[in-house]
Scaffold this active site. Structure first.
Site, PDB file in Angstrom:
ATOM      1  N   ASP A 168       0.942  -1.457  -0.130  1.00 27.15           N
ATOM      2  CA  ASP A 168       0.227  -0.066  -0.393  1.00 27.15           C
ATOM      3  C   ASP A 168       1.436   1.181  -0.488  1.00 27.15           C
ATOM      4  O   ASP A 168       1.518   0.908   0.946  1.00 27.15           O
ATOM      5  CB  ASP A 168      -1.205  -0.028   1.181  1.00 27.15           C
ATOM      6  CG  ASP A 168      -1.779   1.528   0.868  1.00 27.15           C
ATOM      7  OD1 ASP A 168      -2.068   1.764   0.029  1.00 27.15           O
ATOM      8  OD2 ASP A 168      -2.330   2.065   2.396  1.00 27.15           O
ATOM      9  N   SER A 169       0.570   1.620  -0.731  1.00 22.80           N
ATOM     10  CA  SER A 169       1.082   3.319   0.109  1.00 22.80           C
ATOM     11  C   SER A 169       1.637   3.768   1.209  1.00 22.80           C
ATOM     12  O   SER A 169       2.177   4.459   1.786  1.00 22.80           O
ATOM     13  CB  SER A 169       0.655   5.135  -0.503  1.00 22.80           C
ATOM     14  OG  SER A 169      -0.678   5.132   0.051  1.00 22.80           O
TER      15      SER A 169
ATOM     16  N   CYS B 160      -4.565  -1.656  -2.202  1.00 13.45           N
ATOM     17  CA  CYS B 160      -3.998   0.051  -2.151  1.00 13.45           C
ATOM     18  C   CYS B 160      -5.143   0.352  -3.359  1.00 13.45           C
ATOM     19  O   CYS B 160      -5.245  -0.733  -4.415  1.00 13.45           O
ATOM     20  CB  CYS B 160      -3.285   0.458  -2.930  1.00 13.45           C
ATOM     21  SG  CYS B 160      -3.144   2.688  -3.098  1.00 13.45           S
TER      22      CYS B 160
ATOM     23  N   GLU C 204      -3.257   9.053   7.622  1.00 15.80           N
ATOM     24  CA  GLU C 204      -1.985   8.421   7.640  1.00 15.80           C
ATOM     25  C   GLU C 204      -1.196   9.356   9.119  1.00 15.80           C
ATOM     26  O   GLU C 204      -0.401   8.732   9.460  1.00 15.80           O
ATOM     27  CB  GLU C 204      -1.503   8.946   6.284  1.00 15.80           C
ATOM     28  CG  GLU C 204      -0.111   7.923   6.180  1.00 15.80           C
ATOM     29  CD  GLU C 204       0.068   6.838   5.695  1.00 15.80           C
ATOM     30  OE1 GLU C 204      -0.698   6.081   5.387  1.00 15.80           O
ATOM     31  OE2 GLU C 204       1.526   6.444   5.560  1.00 15.80           O
TER      32      GLU C 204
ATOM     33  N   CYS D 167     -11.646   3.274  -0.725  1.00 16.23           N
ATOM     34  CA  CYS D 167      -9.383   3.372  -0.297  1.00 16.23           C
ATOM     35  C   CYS D 167      -9.179   3.377   0.573  1.00 16.23           C
ATOM     36  O   CYS D 167     -10.304   2.675   2.308  1.00 16.23           O
ATOM     37  CB  CYS D 167      -9.461   4.939  -0.262  1.00 16.23           C
ATOM     38  SG  CYS D 167      -8.120   5.157   0.670  1.00 16.23           S
TER      39      CYS D 167
ATOM     40  N   HIS E  27      -7.517   2.977   3.443  1.00 14.71           N
ATOM     41  CA  HIS E  27      -7.028   4.331   4.808  1.00 14.71           C
ATOM     42  C   HIS E  27      -8.622   4.520   5.502  1.00 14.71           C
ATOM     43  O   HIS E  27      -8.634   4.407   6.748  1.00 14.71           O
ATOM     44  CB  HIS E  27      -6.384   5.455   4.038  1.00 14.71           C
ATOM     45  CG  HIS E  27      -5.186   5.006   4.536  1.00 14.71           C
ATOM     46  ND1 HIS E  27      -4.398   4.805   2.671  1.00 14.71           N
ATOM     47  CD2 HIS E  27      -3.954   5.773   4.999  1.00 14.71           C
ATOM     48  CE1 HIS E  27      -3.409   5.049   3.320  1.00 14.71           C
ATOM     49  NE2 HIS E  27      -3.085   5.647   4.020  1.00 14.71           N
TER      50      HIS E  27
HETATM   51  N1  DGL Z   1      -4.990   3.091   0.384  1.00 19.05           N
HETATM   52  C1  DGL Z   1      -4.848   3.829  -0.910  1.00 19.05           C
HETATM   53  C2  DGL Z   1      -5.866   3.112  -1.464  1.00 19.05           C
HETATM   54  O1  DGL Z   1      -6.200   2.022  -0.986  1.00 19.05           O
HETATM   55  C3  DGL Z   1      -4.153   4.378  -0.720  1.00 19.05           C
HETATM   56  C4  DGL Z   1      -4.608   6.110  -0.504  1.00 19.05           C
HETATM   57  C5  DGL Z   1      -3.039   7.033  -1.255  1.00 19.05           C
HETATM   58  O2  DGL Z   1      -2.739   6.464  -0.752  1.00 19.05           O
HETATM   59  O3  DGL Z   1      -3.919   8.435  -1.234  1.00 19.05           O
HETATM   60  O4  DGL Z   1      -6.279   3.939  -2.490  1.00 19.05           O
END
Ligand code: DGL
Length: 256
Positions: A12-13, A75, A151, A178, A180
């Site tokens: 993931d990011s 992600c 985050e 997302c 997050h």
């Molecule tokens: N957690 C990620 C997603 O599901 C990335 C969110 C991000 O880095 O902007 O999209």
């Protein structure tokens, strides 16, 4: 030689994919998991497609150097932008995230889909939404700063005011597009007084059905589990310390 311990890379990011890792470990506990969070470059959601592809390709390459049998793109943004391209570049199976629009549309009448800008505008999400549009009324909302704020709130304790990121509206279902956002699942549900859906179990089930068959010849049958390795998660990348701390200690996370 027959391999009996699966290695799975989860990417993931940043910290959002830890919620997916949690689902994977619960549903498919036998593999050894490696987690790569690209925390120094998070968030991805408003970056250009070319930059996201460059960063994700690099991360998947690093996981493949570690000999993984599959990669979970935990992600939605990375999945929407580059899952197809990476599947043609790498030989390992790449499992992506799918926003839970389908199951949500089966039980709700007014659905809100929350996602990053790149996911919200993606062809992938557009197709999912139009496939369910006849069943219920679906609104897609791009939240440009929400993933980054989550985050930083969880990693560094920065204050997070969720209401600044959520659109007003009357919905009976919310789809988290997302990973997050999954940390805030309960709070988002309370905000809308609505059911909240995420794609984490779906990804974990896809991983299990794919690798359970490929590695053991059966679908992770309990008898075969005994000869699998299992064990601790290995954290990779510059943000490894953050991930590890969060994975071990974050209360929001432990709920999952
Ligand atoms: N957690 C990620 C997603 O599901 C990335 C969110 C991000 O880095 O902007 O999209």
């Amino acid at each position: 030689m027959e391999q009996n311990t699966a290695r799975v890379g989860v990417f993931d990011s940043g910290i959002g994919g830890l919620t997916v890792l949690s689902a994977c470990r619960r549903i498919f506990p036998s593999p050894e998991y490696l987690y790569y969070g690209d925390n120094p470059n998070a968030p991805y959601g408003a970056k250009s497609e070319a930059e996201i592809l460059r960063l994700v390709r690099d991360a998947v390459g690093k996981l493949c150097e570690e000999g993984v049998d599959a990669v979970v793109l935990a992600c939605n943004t990375a999945t929407a932008v580059c899952a197809e391209a990476l599947r043609s570049e790498f030989s390992v199976p790449i499992i992506g995230m799918e926003p839970a629009v389908k199951p949500a549309a089966a039980t709700c009448k007014r659905l809100l889909v929350l996602a990053t800008p790149r996911t919200a505008e993606s062809e992938r999400l557009r197709k999912l939404v139009s496939a369910s549009a006849a069943r219920c009324d679906i609104t897609v909302h791009a939240a440009p700063r929400l993933a980054g704020c989550i985050e930083r709130a969880l990693s560094f304790g920065e204050p997070l005011r969720l209401c600044e990121h959520l659109p007003q509206g009357d919905y009976d279902g919310v789809v988290l597009g997302c990973t997050h956002y999954v940390y805030m699942k309960r709070e988002i549900g309370d905000f809308y007084r609505a059911r909240v859906f995420d794609g984490n179990e779906g990804a974990a089930n896809r991983l299990r059905s794919l690798l359970g068959k490929r590695i053991s010849g059966t679908d992770d049958h309990p008898i075969n589990r005994a000869c699998f390795g299992g064990g601790e998660v290995i954290f990779l990348g510059n943000g490894a310390e953050t991930n590890k701390k969060l994975y071990n200690t974050n209360k929001c996370f432990i709920k999952f």
